[in-house]
Structure formats: C-alpha cells, structure tokens
Write a protein that holds these residues in place. Structure first.
Motif, PDB file in Angstrom:
ATOM      1  N   ARG A 306       0.819  -1.207   0.000  1.00 52.15           N
ATOM      2  CA  ARG A 306       0.000   0.000   0.000  1.00 52.15           C
ATOM      3  C   ARG A 306       0.858   1.265   0.000  1.00 52.15           C
ATOM      4  O   ARG A 306       0.543   2.252  -0.679  1.00 52.15           O
ATOM      5  CB  ARG A 306      -0.955  -0.022   1.192  1.00 52.15           C
ATOM      6  CG  ARG A 306      -1.989  -1.140   1.080  1.00 52.15           C
ATOM      7  CD  ARG A 306      -2.839  -1.295   2.312  1.00 52.15           C
ATOM      8  NE  ARG A 306      -3.694  -0.141   2.554  1.00 52.15           N
ATOM      9  CZ  ARG A 306      -4.653  -0.107   3.463  1.00 52.15           C
ATOM     10  NH1 ARG A 306      -4.912  -1.191   4.201  1.00 52.15           N
ATOM     11  NH2 ARG A 306      -5.379   0.970   3.641  1.00 52.15           N
ATOM     12  N   GLN A 309       2.386   1.701  -3.545  1.00 47.64           N
ATOM     13  CA  GLN A 309       1.393   2.154  -4.510  1.00 47.64           C
ATOM     14  C   GLN A 309       1.106   3.633  -4.346  1.00 47.64           C
ATOM     15  O   GLN A 309       1.059   4.393  -5.326  1.00 47.64           O
ATOM     16  CB  GLN A 309       0.101   1.344  -4.338  1.00 47.64           C
ATOM     17  CG  GLN A 309      -1.011   1.713  -5.309  1.00 47.64           C
ATOM     18  CD  GLN A 309      -0.672   1.407  -6.751  1.00 47.64           C
ATOM     19  OE1 GLN A 309       0.062   0.459  -7.037  1.00 47.64           O
ATOM     20  NE2 GLN A 309      -1.187   2.206  -7.679  1.00 47.64           N
ATOM     21  N   GLU A 313       1.923   7.077  -6.976  1.00 43.49           N
ATOM     22  CA  GLU A 313       0.833   7.879  -7.528  1.00 43.49           C
ATOM     23  C   GLU A 313       0.991   9.372  -7.275  1.00 43.49           C
ATOM     24  O   GLU A 313       0.177  10.168  -7.744  1.00 43.49           O
ATOM     25  CB  GLU A 313      -0.501   7.394  -6.954  1.00 43.49           C
ATOM     26  CG  GLU A 313      -0.875   5.978  -7.403  1.00 43.49           C
ATOM     27  CD  GLU A 313      -2.095   5.439  -6.684  1.00 43.49           C
ATOM     28  OE1 GLU A 313      -2.559   6.097  -5.718  1.00 43.49           O
ATOM     29  OE2 GLU A 313      -2.571   4.361  -7.074  1.00 43.49           O
ATOM     30  N   THR A 354       9.362   0.756  -5.429  1.00 41.36           N
ATOM     31  CA  THR A 354       8.908   1.764  -6.384  1.00 41.36           C
ATOM     32  C   THR A 354       9.937   2.875  -6.451  1.00 41.36           C
ATOM     33  O   THR A 354      10.671   3.118  -5.494  1.00 41.36           O
ATOM     34  CB  THR A 354       7.528   2.342  -6.000  1.00 41.36           C
ATOM     35  OG1 THR A 354       7.020   3.144  -7.066  1.00 41.36           O
ATOM     36  CG2 THR A 354       7.602   3.198  -4.744  1.00 41.36           C
TER      37      THR A 354
END
Length: 480
Positions: A306, A309, A313, A354
């Motif tokens: 989570r 992600q 974004e 990420t």
C-alpha cells in the motif's frame, strides 16, 4: 515571472543594503527548471568585520530596549510577513523547489514564530529568593548574551532563520544571520520586514558568501557571544569545536535518521496516508523526515504494497504548478547523493519497490522511492538520505523494534503508529529522541522545545527554552 523579476540578493549591514565586497559566490538556480535566477554575493573580510561591529554597537541600545518595545517590533514584523506571503513564498519556491502550498505554510509559520517570541519576550521572568539574612535581597535577572551568529541551511529557508532571529531579538540580542547561498531571498525578506517594522540599524545583519570563510571569521570575532547552527552533524561538530576554542555557547540542531515503529494494530488507512505525506514533504529534505520504517512482521507485506502504490501515484513537478505534491530536490548535489544511496541498496540485495530513478533531464526531480529489506550494511540504512527515500524492515517484538530504532547514534525525532494507549505511552518514553510523534509526524511546534540527542545536537529552539538559549541568568545579592 522571469529571472529578472527575482529579488536581488544583497548583504544587509548596519541597516544598509550592499553588494558583496568579494564579488559573487554562486549562481542562484531554479531546481525545477535549471533557470539562472541571479547570483549570491560574497562577503569580504571587511563586510564581515562591518557586520560584527554593527551588531556589537547595536547591542548596547537593543539590549536596553524594553521588552514591550521589542515585542511590538516583532509583532509588526509578523504582520508584514503575512501581508507579503504570496511574493515571499513564490521566490522561496523558485529558489528551493518545494510546492507553493508548502512555501506559503512556511511563511505563515515564520510569522507565527515572530508572534510567539514577541509574547515570550514579555514572559522572561527572573525571580526573587527568600533572603538568608535581614536587610539582604537575593534575585536572579535574565539578560541577553550578546550578538549572535545564526547559521541556517536551505531546506526551510525562512522558518529556520525566523526561529533564531525572532528568539534572539526577543531576548535582547542582536544577530548576524548567514543563510544558505542557494536560498538567500527568504532571509532577505525577514530583514526587509524587520527594517520596515522599525528594528534599529545593526540589530539584524545578513551576510552571504562562502560558509567556511564566514563561520571561521565570525566565530572568532570578539563581538560574537553565541552561535546557533542548523545543519549536518559533520559540519555541526566542526563549528562546535570552533566555538569551544573561544568558550562561546552554541546551539546545534543537527541531522537525523528518524525511525517509525508501526505496530500490528495501527490503522493502516490513516498510517499509509500519513507516511506518504510525511516522507515526501519537502521531497524528504527534512531533518525530522521519517526514514526507517520498522513494521510489525504480521502487516509488513500489506504495508509495503500500500505504501509503494501510494508513493508511485504522487504528482511530482515544478512547485508553482497547480496540484503538484512534491517538488524537485533543492540542488544537483542532492540528486547525485540520493541516486548513489539507492543504487548501493539495490547492489546489496534490497528490493526497490517503487521509484529509484531521476525523473527527466531538466531540474533535480527524483522519484518517490520505497526500498524494502535493505541490509544494515547499506549506506542508506546508516546515512541520512535527505531525499524522498523510505526504507522498510520488519520487527517481531518491542525489544526488536527498539533495538532497530536505536541502532544509529542519532536522536532528533522518532515516531510510533498504534491504537493502543499503553503502547503509545511506553514507546513515547522509551524512544531516544528529542521529539516523538504518536500517530503523527508533527514534532515541531513553536510553543514546544525542539532539539536532539546524541549526534543530533544539543540546545533547543521553540518554547520558553528557545528564548532561554539566548540569555544568561545573573544572580544579584544586595545587602542594604
């Protein structure tokens, strides 16, 4: 707004603006566009001596100015900063890169800082003690230390100078402020506001140039009686050593590498949202930035998924563009340094969940980056990233979490996420740091002391302790 519209940086000495006597030290570069905004003047030795003499001369009058008068000038300064928020914030963003909303908030907090110390000047109480003998009076009075050298970095280029300048002036000290050469305009804005509010000439002086030249010369200057520095631990140790040579007190607000302990009962919706906002505020260029996320093993995988992600974004871009959530790194040095830390972690087997790369070729943009399971030998696990890099590792029990949190010899901030009141109370007491956030990354408020432990420095800013750092307590024994 073009480069020609940018406020020209100058020295401010004895109430007058002047160019640096030694030319310029660097170009001012917009970190989002690579545009040259102007240049930073380089103070000469004569400029520095003039500033020290001006601060010394002004101290004789300012230290005797009533607290009520000092308070009025600081309050008027706060009002002027609020009136000028839009122009100050835009120039701050162009020099430093942070989103305009963050810059506007920083200006507002700086104004609040002047208001707080305007009031605190009126609360600088001494005390009278019961006399030992009849006809005797024993008392303690608070008096300003003298001219102060305030040295500040580029990450919060108006708030950090405001903390030092407002507190010192409230105490009755005069100040020589040396802002970062990359971000001079916010301190120039403070000087203009104070001047317009009626501050006597010489009570605040602003010098710019080569940091080592300025600090070495002015710390040795007889007029300077206190040093206040915010910056890296390495530089802080060096400056503290210089101050110690002349037995001058100093406040050192140094680096951090803040741990975040996330327990199994944490509200993950709120926790992840807070972690993303806290980690990417000012592109992670915050001394209290959460960096080492120590997550209970039972929720580790969900948290990483989570968190990663949400980080991916985020809208990254020029700070003046609408909707931007994270701006560029403040200078090209940070771009290189952050990239090297990420590459080193990957080479040592860490998972780059990420991010991990530069964005584009213009400006100093770097992706919000989440690294999982980096070994303790990775540089990022031991060196403050000072960028949008989060490191996640897991823990099994409280003892394990505390061992990981305390592995590094820093102690500026620490954070805990839990829904248990007992856990929150225990961790708040056990974590070794100057400020602890429970379900929050806010550990700095003007009404509270802010300072670190161990390699994160000593002394305080904010609260009544912030004023106290610029005063000495004189004992007077009066026998009739």
């Amino acid at each position: 707004m073009s480069a020609s519209d940018h406020l020209r940086a100058q020295l401010f000495i004895a109430g007058q603006w002047r160019d640096g006597g030694a030319g310029t030290v660097n170009d001012l570069i917009n970190p989002a566009t690579d545009e040259v905004l102007g240049s930073t003047p380089r103070a000469s030795v004569q400029d520095l001596d003039d500033a020290a003499n001006a601060a010394d001369k002004a101290f004789r009058g300012w230290s005797r100015t009533s607290a009520v008068e000092r308070s009025a000038i600081l309050n008027k300064t706060a009002a002027l900063l609020r009136e000028r928020t839009e122009s100050i914030a835009r120039e701050l963003t162009r020099e430093q890169g942070k989103p305009l909303a963050e810059a506007e908030l920083e200006v507002a907090l700086s104004a609040e800082t002047f208001e707080w110390f305007a009031a605190e000047a009126l609360r600088s109480y001494g005390r009278t003690m019961p006399a030992r003998f009849s006809g005797q009076r024993q008392m303690v009075i608070n008096q300003p230390l003298g001219p102060v050298l305030a040295l500040t970095p580029w990450n919060f280029p108006i708030l950090l100078p405001a903390r030092k300048i407002a507190a010192a002036l409230a105490a009755g000290c005069t100040v020589i402020s040396k802002p970062a050469e990359e971000t001079p305009s916010p301190t120039v804005a403070i000087a203009r506001a104070l001047h317009d509010a009626g501050l006597p000439a010489g009570a605040l002086n602003v010098v710019l140039g080569v940091p080592s030249e300025i600090s070495r010369h002015l710390i040795a200057a007889k007029a300077i009686r206190k040093i206040s520095f915010t910056g890296s631990t390495t530089v802080g140790r060096h400056l503290a050593g210089l101050a110690a040579q002349y037995a001058k007190p100093s406040t050192m607000e140094l680096g951090g590498h803040a741990p975040v302990v996330i327990f199994a009962d944490a509200d993950l919706d709120k926790t992840v949202a807070a972690c993303v906002a806290g980690k990417t505020r000012n592109a992670g260029q915050v001394c209290t930035s959460p960096t080492r996320f120590i997550v209970h093993e039972s929720i580790r995988d969900e948290f990483v998924a989570r968190f990663g992600q949400a980080m991916s974004e985020l809208k990254v871009g020029e700070g003046l563009d609408p909707g931007v959530q994270m701006g560029p790194l403040a200078n090209s040095r940070r771009l290189v340094a952050v990239g090297e830390l990420v590459d080193d972690a990957a080479a040592q087997g860490a998972e780059i969940v990420t991010g991990g790369n530069r964005i584009g070729t213009t400006g100093n943009f770097f992706q919000p980056t989440l690294i999982a399971d980096a070994p303790i030998t990775a540089r990022a696990m031991n060196e403050e990233p000072f960028g949008p890099v989060a490191l996640v590792n897991s823990f099994t029990d409280v003892e394990d979490a505390l061992a990981q949190a305390h592995r590094l010899d820093v102690g500026l901030a620490g954070y805990v996420f839990t829904q248990s009141a007992d856990t929150a109370m225990a961790m708040g007491e056990e974590l070794q740091a100057g400020g602890i956030g429970i379900n929050s990354f806010s550990v700095s408020s003007i009404e509270a002391p802010f300072g670190g432990l161990k390699d994160s420095g000593y002394g305080y800013e904010g609260g009544y302790e912030g004023l106290d750092g610029y005063q000495h307590h004189k004992y007077i024994n009066h026998v009739a």
